[in-house]
Design a protein around this motif. Structure first.
Motif, PDB file in Angstrom:
ATOM      1  N   LEU A 194      -9.427  -1.297  -6.927  1.00  0.00           N
ATOM      2  CA  LEU A 194      -8.813  -2.504  -7.497  1.00  0.00           C
ATOM      3  C   LEU A 194      -7.569  -2.928  -6.729  1.00  0.00           C
ATOM      4  O   LEU A 194      -7.378  -4.123  -6.454  1.00  0.00           O
ATOM      5  CB  LEU A 194      -8.476  -2.265  -8.972  1.00  0.00           C
ATOM      6  CG  LEU A 194      -9.675  -2.109  -9.909  1.00  0.00           C
ATOM      7  CD1 LEU A 194      -9.212  -1.822 -11.322  1.00  0.00           C
ATOM      8  CD2 LEU A 194     -10.554  -3.355  -9.892  1.00  0.00           C
TER       9      LEU A 194
ATOM     10  N   PHE B 170      -7.066  -6.556  -4.699  1.00  0.00           N
ATOM     11  CA  PHE B 170      -6.080  -7.557  -5.109  1.00  0.00           C
ATOM     12  C   PHE B 170      -4.794  -7.554  -4.294  1.00  0.00           C
ATOM     13  O   PHE B 170      -3.923  -8.393  -4.526  1.00  0.00           O
ATOM     14  CB  PHE B 170      -5.746  -7.370  -6.594  1.00  0.00           C
ATOM     15  CG  PHE B 170      -6.901  -7.687  -7.506  1.00  0.00           C
ATOM     16  CD1 PHE B 170      -7.326  -9.000  -7.672  1.00  0.00           C
ATOM     17  CD2 PHE B 170      -7.567  -6.682  -8.178  1.00  0.00           C
ATOM     18  CE1 PHE B 170      -8.394  -9.301  -8.506  1.00  0.00           C
ATOM     19  CE2 PHE B 170      -8.635  -6.971  -9.015  1.00  0.00           C
ATOM     20  CZ  PHE B 170      -9.054  -8.293  -9.177  1.00  0.00           C
ATOM     21  N   THR B 171      -4.634  -6.622  -3.371  1.00  0.00           N
ATOM     22  CA  THR B 171      -3.432  -6.615  -2.528  1.00  0.00           C
ATOM     23  C   THR B 171      -3.835  -6.516  -1.061  1.00  0.00           C
ATOM     24  O   THR B 171      -4.941  -6.086  -0.737  1.00  0.00           O
ATOM     25  CB  THR B 171      -2.504  -5.438  -2.867  1.00  0.00           C
ATOM     26  OG1 THR B 171      -3.159  -4.208  -2.528  1.00  0.00           O
ATOM     27  CG2 THR B 171      -2.148  -5.427  -4.333  1.00  0.00           C
TER      28      THR B 171
END
Length: 310
Positions: free
Chosen positions: A174, A178-179
């Motif tokens: 995750l 998302f980064t």
């Protein structure tokens, strides 16, 4: 439970290897969604028999693992016992073979080829996978009898052990999605942190210091999830990557999505919500009747929302 299921459905090689082997993206989406609808039958096939066994035997059984066999032996006609055993063994061996194939694939592609023999061709990798799978099966046969000593049942023991890897893996996935600035060292740090911390909270504190941490291991999942996501983001803030990570994809199959993927996904999520409400205190667990007065209102609202979104 959300984090554990996120790992199981999106990062567990045992499950996603079937999706990774499809001929195109659309077929993979169809397979995942169809299997999701089958998963809705779990309360009928697993939970309801467990509730029936509890009402029949209470706490008289030596282990919770004996509930289903005791129920079957008492209710199923004798002439169907062999048929049922064949079905049960077929399901067990299917899962066992899938796990062996997954482990052999991970060993061959992630350890053997990149670190031991980079020049290995496909035939060599298949041969190594077979030998590794055979060795793993033999080791499993010697270890499996010890599972009879699981005080709270085999299922509970398996769920506790999966806690060693399910949360850190889904955290890494995750955060990676998302980064773009969190470095690889952050993933290595939380893996080491998680294994040590999870062991101490679930077993180590009791074995080493004589006191039990009064937190259920599922709740420990959630606590460590939040801590490890925060830890990775902090490391990314202190020591970010020098360059923005750019995901490069080289698809080997057609990547056109199934045109009904989104509406079917919405319907599946709605079916999960309906199943949850049905077995909740608002539904069949309602103490003062079959279902509560608000049950049909909730189900109607879910259906209306589903129709509007789809």
């Amino acid at each position: 439970m959300i984090y554990a299921n996120l790992f199981y459905w999106s990062a567990n090689q045992y499950v996603i290897q079937r999706t990774l082997g499809v001929k195109n993206l659309a077929e993979g989406q169809k397979g995942v969604l169809v299997s999701g609808f089958y998963k809705l039958l779990v309360p009928v096939f697993m939970l309801i028999p467990g509730v029936i066994a509890f009402h029949l035997y209470g706490d008289s059984l030596r282990s919770v693992d004996l509930a289903y066999p005791a129920l079957i032996s008492e209710i199923l006609p004798g002439y169907l016992s062999g048929f049922f055993l064949a079905v049960l063994l077929g399901a067990v061996f299917s899962s066992f073979n899938s796990i062996l194939n997954s482990a052999a694939t991970l060993f061959a592609l992630d350890i053997y080829k990149p670190r031991i023999n980079p020049e290995a061709n496909d035939q060599k990798l298949i041969s190594v996978s077979k030998w590794f799978g055979t060795l793993l099966a033999i080791v499993s046969l010697f270890i499996s009898p010890m599972l009879m000593n699981a005080s709270e049942g085999l299922w509970d023991l398996i769920r506790r052990f999966t806690g060693f890897f399910n949360i850190p893996i889904i955290v890494i996935v995750l955060v990676g999605i998302f980064t773009k600035f969190v470095p690889a060292i952050a993933a290595k740090v939380i893996i080491v942190f998680h294994v040590i911390t999870y062991y101490m909270l679930v077993w180590g504190a009791d074995q080493l210091f004589g006191f039990t941490v009064p937190i259920h291991f599922i709740h420990i999942y959630a606590i460590l999830f939040v801590i490890e996501v925060t830890l990775m983001l902090v490391i990314g803030r202190i020591k970010p990557r020098k360059y923005v990570y750019q995901f490069k994809t080289v698809p080997k199959v057609e990547m056109i999505p199934w045109k009904y993927a989104l509406p079917i996904s919405v319907i599946l999520l709605s079916a999960v919500a309906i199943a949850y409400v049905t077995f909740s205190p608002a539904g069949l667990a309602y103490k003062n009747g079959i279902v509560s007065p608000v049950y049909w209102t909730i189900i109607g609202g879910i259906i209306i929302i589903t129709a509007a979104i789809s």
